[in-house]
Design a protein around this motif. Structure first.
Motif, PDB file in Angstrom:
ATOM      1  N   LEU A 108       1.189  -1.014   0.226  1.00 56.80           N
ATOM      2  CA  LEU A 108       0.560  -0.105   0.051  1.00 56.80           C
ATOM      3  C   LEU A 108       0.761   1.026   0.174  1.00 56.80           C
ATOM      4  N   PHE A 109       1.869   1.129   0.845  1.00 60.47           N
ATOM      5  CA  PHE A 109       2.692   2.277   0.688  1.00 60.47           C
ATOM      6  C   PHE A 109       3.601   2.310  -1.078  1.00 60.47           C
ATOM      7  N   LEU A 110       4.147   1.516  -1.493  1.00 64.94           N
ATOM      8  CA  LEU A 110       4.028   1.658  -2.368  1.00 64.94           C
ATOM      9  C   LEU A 110       3.290   2.597  -3.505  1.00 64.94           C
ATOM     10  N   TYR A 111       2.077   1.431  -3.424  1.00 64.63           N
ATOM     11  CA  TYR A 111       0.708   2.312  -4.376  1.00 64.63           C
ATOM     12  C   TYR A 111       0.865   3.354  -4.021  1.00 64.63           C
ATOM     13  N   VAL A 112       1.072   4.414  -2.838  1.00 64.77           N
ATOM     14  CA  VAL A 112       0.276   5.669  -2.890  1.00 64.77           C
ATOM     15  C   VAL A 112       1.219   6.576  -3.097  1.00 64.77           C
ATOM     16  N   ALA A 113       2.943   5.925  -3.152  1.00 61.68           N
ATOM     17  CA  ALA A 113       3.808   6.500  -3.999  1.00 61.68           C
ATOM     18  C   ALA A 113       4.090   7.019  -5.223  1.00 61.68           C
ATOM     19  N   ILE A 114       3.750   5.615  -5.684  1.00 59.30           N
ATOM     20  CA  ILE A 114       3.768   5.337  -7.104  1.00 59.30           C
ATOM     21  C   ILE A 114       2.228   6.624  -7.749  1.00 59.30           C
ATOM     22  N   LEU A 115       1.296   6.538  -6.767  1.00 56.04           N
ATOM     23  CA  LEU A 115      -0.128   7.416  -7.520  1.00 56.04           C
ATOM     24  C   LEU A 115       0.502   8.946  -7.272  1.00 56.04           C
ATOM     25  N   LEU A 116       1.458   9.049  -5.744  1.00 57.22           N
ATOM     26  CA  LEU A 116       2.560  10.277  -6.584  1.00 57.22           C
ATOM     27  C   LEU A 116       3.274  10.562  -7.052  1.00 57.22           C
ATOM     28  N   ILE A 117       3.816  10.143  -7.066  1.00 57.49           N
ATOM     29  CA  ILE A 117       4.675  10.354  -8.635  1.00 57.49           C
ATOM     30  C   ILE A 117       3.672  10.701  -9.715  1.00 57.49           C
ATOM     31  N   TYR A 118       3.177  10.119 -10.036  1.00 56.25           N
ATOM     32  CA  TYR A 118       1.531  10.101 -11.468  1.00 56.25           C
ATOM     33  C   TYR A 118       1.372  10.825 -11.648  1.00 56.25           C
ATOM     34  N   ALA A 119       1.107  11.669 -10.593  1.00 58.40           N
ATOM     35  CA  ALA A 119      -0.229  12.338 -10.111  1.00 58.40           C
ATOM     36  C   ALA A 119       0.246  13.618 -10.198  1.00 58.40           C
ATOM     37  N   PRO A 120       1.369  14.283 -11.019  1.00 62.93           N
ATOM     38  CA  PRO A 120       1.548  15.525 -12.372  1.00 62.93           C
ATOM     39  C   PRO A 120       1.582  15.141 -13.689  1.00 62.93           C
ATOM     40  N   LEU A 121       1.387  13.946 -14.389  1.00 68.78           N
ATOM     41  CA  LEU A 121       1.597  13.263 -15.326  1.00 68.78           C
ATOM     42  C   LEU A 121       0.350  13.345 -15.471  1.00 68.78           C
ATOM     43  N   LEU A 122      -0.817  12.599 -14.724  1.00 69.89           N
ATOM     44  CA  LEU A 122      -2.640  12.581 -15.072  1.00 69.89           C
ATOM     45  C   LEU A 122      -2.765  14.334 -14.915  1.00 69.89           C
ATOM     46  N   TYR A 123      -2.486  14.832 -14.267  1.00 72.38           N
ATOM     47  CA  TYR A 123      -3.116  16.044 -14.232  1.00 72.38           C
ATOM     48  C   TYR A 123      -1.841  16.867 -15.360  1.00 72.38           C
ATOM     49  N   TYR A 124      -1.299  17.222 -16.032  1.00 72.47           N
ATOM     50  CA  TYR A 124      -1.253  17.181 -17.884  1.00 72.47           C
ATOM     51  C   TYR A 124      -1.358  16.255 -18.682  1.00 72.47           C
ATOM     52  N   GLY A 125      -1.923  15.139 -18.984  1.00 71.80           N
ATOM     53  CA  GLY A 125      -2.873  14.589 -19.773  1.00 71.80           C
ATOM     54  C   GLY A 125      -3.910  15.242 -19.998  1.00 71.80           C
ATOM     55  N   ILE A 126      -5.245  15.014 -18.704  1.00 72.55           N
ATOM     56  CA  ILE A 126      -6.348  15.498 -18.346  1.00 72.55           C
ATOM     57  C   ILE A 126      -6.351  16.858 -18.942  1.00 72.55           C
ATOM     58  N   ARG A 127      -5.047  17.944 -18.331  1.00 70.19           N
ATOM     59  CA  ARG A 127      -4.804  18.658 -18.536  1.00 70.19           C
ATOM     60  C   ARG A 127      -4.900  19.246 -20.596  1.00 70.19           C
ATOM     61  N   GLU A 128      -3.584  18.443 -21.184  1.00 72.33           N
ATOM     62  CA  GLU A 128      -3.802  18.503 -22.280  1.00 72.33           C
ATOM     63  C   GLU A 128      -4.802  18.350 -22.945  1.00 72.33           C
ATOM     64  N   SER A 129      -5.740  16.706 -22.848  1.00 71.45           N
ATOM     65  CA  SER A 129      -6.348  16.561 -23.623  1.00 71.45           C
ATOM     66  C   SER A 129      -7.625  17.536 -23.408  1.00 71.45           C
ATOM     67  N   ARG A 130      -7.840  18.683 -22.741  1.00 70.96           N
ATOM     68  CA  ARG A 130      -8.642  19.664 -22.857  1.00 70.96           C
ATOM     69  C   ARG A 130      -8.602  20.315 -23.599  1.00 70.96           C
ATOM     70  N   ARG A 131      -7.440  20.591 -24.560  1.00 76.59           N
ATOM     71  CA  ARG A 131      -6.775  21.994 -24.985  1.00 76.59           C
ATOM     72  C   ARG A 131      -7.916  22.005 -26.096  1.00 76.59           C
ATOM     73  N   LEU A 132      -8.444  22.387 -26.674  1.00 69.76           N
ATOM     74  CA  LEU A 132      -9.104  22.552 -27.753  1.00 69.76           C
ATOM     75  C   LEU A 132      -8.311  23.160 -29.127  1.00 69.76           C
ATOM     76  N   GLU A 133      -7.368  23.838 -28.707  1.00 71.28           N
ATOM     77  CA  GLU A 133      -6.328  23.864 -29.916  1.00 71.28           C
ATOM     78  C   GLU A 133      -5.500  22.838 -30.485  1.00 71.28           C
ATOM     79  N   ALA A 134      -5.429  21.928 -30.140  1.00 72.41           N
ATOM     80  CA  ALA A 134      -4.403  21.130 -30.980  1.00 72.41           C
ATOM     81  C   ALA A 134      -6.035  19.969 -31.649  1.00 72.41           C
ATOM     82  N   TRP A 135      -7.171  20.009 -31.371  1.00 69.37           N
ATOM     83  CA  TRP A 135      -8.779  19.436 -32.656  1.00 69.37           C
ATOM     84  C   TRP A 135      -8.609  20.283 -33.915  1.00 69.37           C
ATOM     85  N   ILE A 136      -7.691  21.257 -33.641  1.00 76.01           N
ATOM     86  CA  ILE A 136      -8.005  22.345 -34.837  1.00 76.01           C
ATOM     87  C   ILE A 136      -6.848  21.790 -36.183  1.00 76.01           C
ATOM     88  N   LEU A 137      -7.791  20.974 -36.657  1.00 76.45           N
ATOM     89  CA  LEU A 137      -6.565  20.644 -38.608  1.00 76.45           C
ATOM     90  C   LEU A 137      -6.395  21.456 -38.695  1.00 76.45           C
TER      91      LEU A 137
END
Length: 138
Positions: A108-137
């Motif tokens: 469980l400690f290892l799992y929480v540590a990995i969640l904390l490591i992945y938190a910035p990556l998850l935040y960046y992925g959510i922010r990047e997927s909501r960016r509308l400029e990338a959807w304009i061709l």
């Protein structure tokens, strides 16, 4: 040593399990793929008439002038990052279920540590997927 003893010897059984059966499975898979390719091949006369079938906007994106087929579509980058970040987390959740009771606190400690490591990556992925400029061709 007779034929039966030779066929059931450990060396022959290992050869069959590690070489012959995988080759048969790969061969059967390739045969099925080629058979399905022959069955599902489109008609060339229809494909010439329906040229729009292979354009990018047929998948739901708006038509724009220019080249519609790109090698890398950056509009899906956020979703790719989210998938690559969430998949190990889900696998680790499954590993928690099979962890022994003695090691559960460490797991469980290892799992929480990995969640904390992945938190910035998850935040960046959510922010990047909501960016509308990338959807304009174009």
């Amino acid at each position: 040593m007779g034929l039966i003893e030779t066929l059931y010897s450990p060396g022959v059984m290992m050869l069959v399990a590690l070489v012959i059966i995988p080759l048969l499975v790969v061969g059967a898979t390739v045969a099925v793929v080629f058979l399905l390719k022959l069955i599902t091949t489109g008609r060339p006369d229809v494909e010439k008439i329906e040229a729009r079938k292979y354009l990018r906007y047929d998948a739901g994106n708006p038509p724009r002038p220019g080249d519609f087929r790109r090698k890398v579509s950056m509009q899906y980058l956020g979703y790719l990052i989210l998938f690559l970040a969430v998949e190990p987390i889900v696998i680790l959740m499954a590993l928690i279920l099979i962890a022994p009771r003695e090691a559960l606190a460490r797991v469980l400690f290892l799992y929480v540590a990995i969640l904390l490591i992945y938190a910035p990556l998850l935040y960046y992925g959510i922010r990047e997927s909501r960016r509308l400029e990338a959807w304009i061709l174009g």
